[in-house]
Each structure stands twice: as C-alpha cells, then as structure tokens.
Design a protein around this motif. Sequence first.
Motif, PDB file in Angstrom:
ATOM      1  N   LYS A 167      -7.102   7.331  -1.086  1.00  0.00           N
ATOM      2  CA  LYS A 167      -6.139   7.960  -1.988  1.00  0.00           C
ATOM      3  C   LYS A 167      -4.803   7.214  -1.956  1.00  0.00           C
ATOM      4  O   LYS A 167      -3.722   7.808  -1.890  1.00  0.00           O
ATOM      5  CB  LYS A 167      -5.935   9.439  -1.628  1.00  0.00           C
ATOM      6  CG  LYS A 167      -7.192  10.283  -1.786  1.00  0.00           C
ATOM      7  CD  LYS A 167      -6.916  11.746  -1.446  1.00  0.00           C
ATOM      8  CE  LYS A 167      -8.183  12.585  -1.629  1.00  0.00           C
ATOM      9  NZ  LYS A 167      -7.942  14.014  -1.295  1.00  0.00           N
ATOM     10  N   LYS A 168      -4.916   5.894  -2.001  1.00  0.00           N
ATOM     11  CA  LYS A 168      -3.733   5.030  -1.953  1.00  0.00           C
ATOM     12  C   LYS A 168      -3.815   3.969  -3.047  1.00  0.00           C
ATOM     13  O   LYS A 168      -4.910   3.549  -3.451  1.00  0.00           O
ATOM     14  CB  LYS A 168      -3.623   4.316  -0.590  1.00  0.00           C
ATOM     15  CG  LYS A 168      -3.395   5.241   0.583  1.00  0.00           C
ATOM     16  CD  LYS A 168      -1.989   5.824   0.580  1.00  0.00           C
ATOM     17  CE  LYS A 168      -1.741   6.660   1.830  1.00  0.00           C
ATOM     18  NZ  LYS A 168      -0.381   7.242   1.829  1.00  0.00           N
ATOM     19  N   TRP A 169      -2.635   3.530  -3.500  1.00  0.00           N
ATOM     20  CA  TRP A 169      -2.541   2.431  -4.455  1.00  0.00           C
ATOM     21  C   TRP A 169      -2.273   1.130  -3.713  1.00  0.00           C
ATOM     22  O   TRP A 169      -1.524   1.106  -2.734  1.00  0.00           O
ATOM     23  CB  TRP A 169      -1.413   2.691  -5.450  1.00  0.00           C
ATOM     24  CG  TRP A 169      -1.723   3.732  -6.473  1.00  0.00           C
ATOM     25  CD1 TRP A 169      -1.470   5.067  -6.398  1.00  0.00           C
ATOM     26  CD2 TRP A 169      -2.374   3.523  -7.728  1.00  0.00           C
ATOM     27  NE1 TRP A 169      -1.911   5.719  -7.512  1.00  0.00           N
ATOM     28  CE2 TRP A 169      -2.480   4.786  -8.364  1.00  0.00           C
ATOM     29  CE3 TRP A 169      -2.888   2.410  -8.384  1.00  0.00           C
ATOM     30  CZ2 TRP A 169      -3.048   4.955  -9.606  1.00  0.00           C
ATOM     31  CZ3 TRP A 169      -3.453   2.576  -9.633  1.00  0.00           C
ATOM     32  CH2 TRP A 169      -3.538   3.832 -10.239  1.00  0.00           C
ATOM     33  N   TYR A 170      -2.884   0.056  -4.204  1.00  0.00           N
ATOM     34  CA  TYR A 170      -2.676  -1.277  -3.630  1.00  0.00           C
ATOM     35  C   TYR A 170      -2.171  -2.218  -4.727  1.00  0.00           C
ATOM     36  O   TYR A 170      -2.556  -2.106  -5.890  1.00  0.00           O
ATOM     37  CB  TYR A 170      -3.976  -1.829  -3.046  1.00  0.00           C
ATOM     38  CG  TYR A 170      -4.364  -1.233  -1.711  1.00  0.00           C
ATOM     39  CD1 TYR A 170      -4.100  -1.905  -0.529  1.00  0.00           C
ATOM     40  CD2 TYR A 170      -4.997   0.013  -1.638  1.00  0.00           C
ATOM     41  CE1 TYR A 170      -4.457  -1.378   0.695  1.00  0.00           C
ATOM     42  CE2 TYR A 170      -5.352   0.567  -0.419  1.00  0.00           C
ATOM     43  CZ  TYR A 170      -5.080  -0.133   0.745  1.00  0.00           C
ATOM     44  OH  TYR A 170      -5.425   0.399   1.951  1.00  0.00           O
ATOM     45  N   ARG A 227       0.863  -1.191   0.000  1.00  0.00           N
ATOM     46  CA  ARG A 227       0.000   0.000   0.000  1.00  0.00           C
ATOM     47  C   ARG A 227       0.890   1.228   0.000  1.00  0.00           C
ATOM     48  O   ARG A 227       1.786   1.364   0.835  1.00  0.00           O
ATOM     49  CB  ARG A 227      -0.895  -0.020   1.230  1.00  0.00           C
ATOM     50  CG  ARG A 227      -1.752   1.235   1.446  1.00  0.00           C
ATOM     51  CD  ARG A 227      -2.592   1.045   2.705  1.00  0.00           C
ATOM     52  NE  ARG A 227      -3.406   2.218   3.003  1.00  0.00           N
ATOM     53  CZ  ARG A 227      -2.998   3.237   3.752  1.00  0.00           C
ATOM     54  NH1 ARG A 227      -1.765   3.212   4.283  1.00  0.00           N
ATOM     55  NH2 ARG A 227      -3.792   4.271   3.990  1.00  0.00           N
ATOM     56  N   ALA A 228       0.679   2.143  -0.958  1.00  0.00           N
ATOM     57  CA  ALA A 228       1.545   3.315  -1.065  1.00  0.00           C
ATOM     58  C   ALA A 228       0.859   4.423  -1.850  1.00  0.00           C
ATOM     59  O   ALA A 228      -0.276   4.270  -2.332  1.00  0.00           O
ATOM     60  CB  ALA A 228       2.863   2.931  -1.729  1.00  0.00           C
ATOM     61  N   ASP A 229       1.580   5.535  -1.995  1.00  0.00           N
ATOM     62  CA  ASP A 229       1.017   6.703  -2.685  1.00  0.00           C
ATOM     63  C   ASP A 229       1.060   6.572  -4.201  1.00  0.00           C
ATOM     64  O   ASP A 229       0.334   7.270  -4.907  1.00  0.00           O
ATOM     65  CB  ASP A 229       1.770   7.971  -2.271  1.00  0.00           C
ATOM     66  CG  ASP A 229       1.556   8.303  -0.801  1.00  0.00           C
ATOM     67  OD1 ASP A 229       0.484   7.961  -0.269  1.00  0.00           O
ATOM     68  OD2 ASP A 229       2.467   8.900  -0.195  1.00  0.00           O
ATOM     69  N   THR A 230       1.943   5.705  -4.726  1.00  0.00           N
ATOM     70  CA  THR A 230       2.067   5.546  -6.171  1.00  0.00           C
ATOM     71  C   THR A 230       1.985   4.067  -6.542  1.00  0.00           C
ATOM     72  O   THR A 230       2.170   3.185  -5.690  1.00  0.00           O
ATOM     73  CB  THR A 230       3.405   6.108  -6.681  1.00  0.00           C
ATOM     74  OG1 THR A 230       4.479   5.318  -6.151  1.00  0.00           O
ATOM     75  CG2 THR A 230       3.590   7.560  -6.263  1.00  0.00           C
TER      76      THR A 230
END
Length: 296
Positions: free
Chosen positions: A125-128, A52-55
């Motif tokens: 607002k996170k990418w998985y 899980r992260a911002d990009t």
Amino acid sequence: MKNTAFFKIVFLCFSIVLFASCASTSGLDSPAWFPDHRTAFPDSEYIAQRGRADTEETARTEAVAQIARYFKTSVNANLKTSIQSVTSGETMSETTSVVNDVDVMSQVELFAVEYTDPYYFKKEKKWYCVAYIEREKAWQQYKPTVENAKSEFYAMRRNSEGESDPFSKAVAYGKAWQSGKKFLEKLEYARILNPQKEGAYADDRRAVSEVPSLISAEQERCTVYLAVNGDPISIYPSLDLKIIGKGGRTVYSQEVKIAQKTIAYSLENAQKKAFPILAEEADKAVSAGLSKKFGY
C-alpha cells in the motif's frame, strides 16, 4: 434443477480461475524499474534514487530528496579531503583553519532531473517513484558553471601576480584562494555528474593547490615594525602595529592596548620589561588579523 446446479458449479470454477488469474498479474503489471532500479538506470549513465511513500507526490519528493542528500554528502566529503590536501605540507601547517565542522557545501541545486511514472504496490500500500539524472545531458548543462568558476579563479590569480608589494600580494592571493575553493566545489559537483569530463581539469586543481604556499611566501617577505609608547616609570604598554609597503604606503595597521601595568625606575627599563608582553600580543594580533585579511 440438475442443469441449474451444473451452471452454478461451472460459474464458481470460472470465478475461482478468474480471481487467481487477476491475483497473479500484480507482478507482471509492475514497471521494469520496480524490482531493481539500479539495473534499469545503470550508474555509468545515470544518477538514480528511488522514493517510497503513501502518496504519488510524496514518493516523487522523496526520490529527488535522496538525490540531493547523495550530492551533498559526496561533495562535502570529497571537497573537505581536497581542500585539506592542497593546504598540507611545510608551507601551511594549520590545515584545520581551512575546513571546520560546518558543511562546506550548504545546499544543492539540482537540475536535469527526470522522473518515472509513480507505481502503486498494492501489497505494501505504498507508492514508488524513481528520480534520475542522465549524466551526459547534465554535464552539458553544468559545464558553463564550471568554466565560469575557472575563469574567475585564474583572473584573480593573475591579479595577485601583478602586485609588487608583498603584503598586497598576499592579500590578493588570499582572495584568489577563496575563489579557488569555490572552483573546487564546482569541480567536485562535476565529478559526481560525470567523472570522465571532470578529469580534464586536473591541471586546474593543481593551480588552486599552489595558492596557499604562494600566500606563505609573500607573508615571509613582509616586515613588521613595533613602537612602544608610555609614561615614565609606570606605563600601560600599547602597541601601534603597522605594515608599510614599498613607497611608504601603510597597507595594514592595528592598535593593541594592554591592561597590565609595567613599573620600572626608568622609562627605558619599563619599555624593556613591556617588550615581551607586547611581542606576545603582537604575535596574536598579527596571526588573527592577517589570517582574516588573507582569507584563510
């Protein structure tokens, strides 16, 4: 005017319905693995971790990093337990000399890693992303590594058994033990990849576990000779340590000098007084030197 107002009301209602419909599809658009990736990638068939992260890219990186941490933590825990168990017992009392606080497995080389398409969860607002390894496929790729380590260990053990001199044999067994520990590391890695396939190597684990006792048995057969030299009356004892194998060949030698002066009325008495000091130093020198020589 009435028609215009009517159309405005209809358009407003249609917009509200459309907005509500769009807002409710966020959950339907999510991939099957998003709610519970453990269900989508069952442990019996996969090793899977979610990032899980911002990009997008960072989410992929975090997912594979989680797999690497899982491997390293599990292998080190199992390997330390395994090595300690094979060196325990009456023949090997100093088990702590084999495993210290440093990680046994310093790094993890991952392979056969696959990824899901990253998914953006608007609410957070996170990418998985899920990184996963298919156990059966990974085992087919890793099996040659295990077999090579196994062959190397048995080759070194056979070489040890071919030595006739006790000291040389103990040294050779020490090298086999080092090779055996590397083999155990490969087996622990294999145990995580595919426990069922790794179970076939139980007899090979036992073969590794026998090596420390074989080293001890050969050490007990070694003979140590001490020679004390010095000036009459007042001497600074020195130790000339040699281990001589069959045929008169020196297989180990070490000189130890002692700063403590021994004084007596005769050389014989001075040597007698020096002997306990030399014996203590000899014990330290032999323990340290041979431990390093035997590889544990």
